[in-house]
Motif scaffolding. Sequence first.
Motif, PDB file in Angstrom:
ATOM      1  N   ILE A 132      33.793  39.962   4.906  1.00  0.00           N
ATOM      2  CA  ILE A 132      33.889  39.533   3.512  1.00  0.00           C
ATOM      3  C   ILE A 132      34.205  40.727   2.626  1.00  0.00           C
ATOM      4  CG2 ILE A 132      32.572  38.615   1.561  1.00  0.00           C
ATOM      5  CD1 ILE A 132      31.014  36.905   3.633  1.00  0.00           C
ATOM      6  N   PHE A 133      33.500  41.823   2.867  1.00  0.00           N
ATOM      7  CA  PHE A 133      33.697  43.039   2.072  1.00  0.00           C
ATOM      8  C   PHE A 133      35.173  43.451   2.053  1.00  0.00           C
ATOM      9  CE2 PHE A 133      34.022  47.683   1.909  1.00  0.00           C
ATOM     10  CZ  PHE A 133      33.292  47.991   0.776  1.00  0.00           C
ATOM     11  N   MET A 134      35.824  43.413   3.226  1.00  0.00           N
ATOM     12  CA  MET A 134      37.198  43.923   3.314  1.00  0.00           C
ATOM     13  C   MET A 134      38.249  42.815   3.436  1.00  0.00           C
ATOM     14  SD  MET A 134      37.464  45.375   7.205  1.00  0.00           S
ATOM     15  CE  MET A 134      39.224  45.669   6.984  1.00  0.00           C
ATOM     16  N   ASN A 135      37.840  41.558   3.203  1.00  0.00           N
ATOM     17  CA  ASN A 135      38.776  40.444   3.336  1.00  0.00           C
ATOM     18  C   ASN A 135      39.492  40.498   4.683  1.00  0.00           C
ATOM     19  OD1 ASN A 135      40.246  38.132   2.770  1.00  0.00           O
ATOM     20  ND2 ASN A 135      41.784  39.199   1.540  1.00  0.00           N
ATOM     21  N   SER A 150      31.780  31.068  -1.044  1.00  0.00           N
ATOM     22  CA  SER A 150      30.936  31.936  -1.862  1.00  0.00           C
ATOM     23  C   SER A 150      30.198  32.915  -0.962  1.00  0.00           C
ATOM     24  CB  SER A 150      29.929  31.121  -2.675  1.00  0.00           C
ATOM     25  OG  SER A 150      29.058  30.406  -1.811  1.00  0.00           O
ATOM     26  N   ALA A 151      29.660  33.939  -1.573  1.00  0.00           N
ATOM     27  CA  ALA A 151      28.877  34.932  -0.840  1.00  0.00           C
ATOM     28  C   ALA A 151      27.578  35.199  -1.580  1.00  0.00           C
ATOM     29  CB  ALA A 151      29.661  36.229  -0.682  1.00  0.00           C
ATOM     30  N   ASP A 168      36.039  34.695  -7.919  1.00  0.00           N
ATOM     31  CA  ASP A 168      35.586  35.862  -8.676  1.00  0.00           C
ATOM     32  C   ASP A 168      35.574  37.144  -7.850  1.00  0.00           C
ATOM     33  OD1 ASP A 168      35.101  34.361 -11.028  1.00  0.00           O
ATOM     34  OD2 ASP A 168      33.232  33.625 -10.151  1.00  0.00           O
ATOM     35  N   LEU A 169      36.001  37.044  -6.583  1.00  0.00           N
ATOM     36  CA  LEU A 169      35.985  38.226  -5.708  1.00  0.00           C
ATOM     37  C   LEU A 169      37.310  38.987  -5.715  1.00  0.00           C
ATOM     38  CD1 LEU A 169      33.879  36.946  -2.683  1.00  0.00           C
ATOM     39  CD2 LEU A 169      33.341  38.863  -4.197  1.00  0.00           C
ATOM     40  N   SER A 176      38.082  43.202  -1.468  1.00  0.00           N
ATOM     41  CA  SER A 176      37.361  42.252  -2.305  1.00  0.00           C
ATOM     42  C   SER A 176      36.670  43.035  -3.411  1.00  0.00           C
ATOM     43  CB  SER A 176      36.319  41.479  -1.485  1.00  0.00           C
ATOM     44  OG  SER A 176      35.189  42.303  -1.213  1.00  0.00           O
ATOM     45  N   LYS A 177      36.183  42.335  -4.390  1.00  0.00           N
ATOM     46  CA  LYS A 177      35.489  42.969  -5.508  1.00  0.00           C
ATOM     47  C   LYS A 177      34.257  43.733  -5.058  1.00  0.00           C
ATOM     48  CE  LYS A 177      33.671  41.890 -10.124  1.00  0.00           C
ATOM     49  NZ  LYS A 177      33.333  40.780 -11.064  1.00  0.00           N
TER      50      LYS A 177
END
Length: 316
Positions: A132-135, A150-151, A168-169, A176-177
């Motif tokens: 998730i962090f790095m898509n 969502s996370a 929103d990411l 990712s954001k």
Amino acid sequence: MKNYSTLIPDVESNVLLRERTHTKTGGRVQYVFYPHNLEELKTVVSTLKSDDVYFEIFGEMTNIAVSEDNLDFVVINMMRYDENLDPEWDGKRFLTVSASMKMKKLAVWAYNSSIKGLAWMEGIPGTVGAGIFMNAGFLVGQDMETYLVSAEYLDLDDLEVKNVQNQDLNFRYRYSKFHDMNAIVLKGTFLLYPLKRDWKHVLRKYKLKLQMNKYHARRANNQPLGLPSAGTVFVPPTPWHVGGMMRELNMVGYQIGGAQISPKSPGFIVNVGGMTGEDYFKLVEYMQTKVHDNYNLTIVPEVRLISRMGDPRRKH
């Protein structure tokens, strides 16, 4: 530094990171903390922040190269968070998964549970949280951005658990954001599809298995899996291809110390024996310089380059 060996039950001391990272690089850290639940995670974070001890947050450590120095940070490793916790499937569309679960394991779990949508994870190393962090992804439309709803994360500024929606990411390639947030990913919720349980169910599951095998074979055929690496080094400078530029510049196989531009896949740097983090850093810089000089392009690493002081792009 204080003695933190009993801060939580699962702590390792004097750890040589090269024995843990996929690149086989990295010097010693004084502590690696393995929180198993939210209470332990908050205890570690609040204590380290209070004592002004810098920490890095890692998972399976598949996408990093680390300096060989004695390192001036400690590690919070999320690999054992909510250990052995099964994914939560609502039976219809939504699957919630702990950040500590390996993506490969999740792909197999989804297949065994007759859930469609995560076959692309079969060939990707690392955990769901890091993904998730790095898509993380495989091809366009086969990535976190496409399936994540969502996370859930821990805000490291106020130690509150919060949620963020996909839109929103600010996802883009390997970004990712979360890169710009002071946070630790705890869970991810995905929008998926159950295989219809009718007379064609067996055929549908067979096709899903073939899809997973296809992803596995493509990765094995195109990537240097037999040597330690952190995967693709650079964010693709579309429409250019870093591997293609390395071939045009006759740089395939070029080596600094134990770090080599992979002959099989020149977008990778592989460890051909004794590679240090510094070898990796120097080869990254050399590739950037050659590409800039010859193509007037600036290529940006997607691999995290961790110096003695930690990742210069991260703050806690």
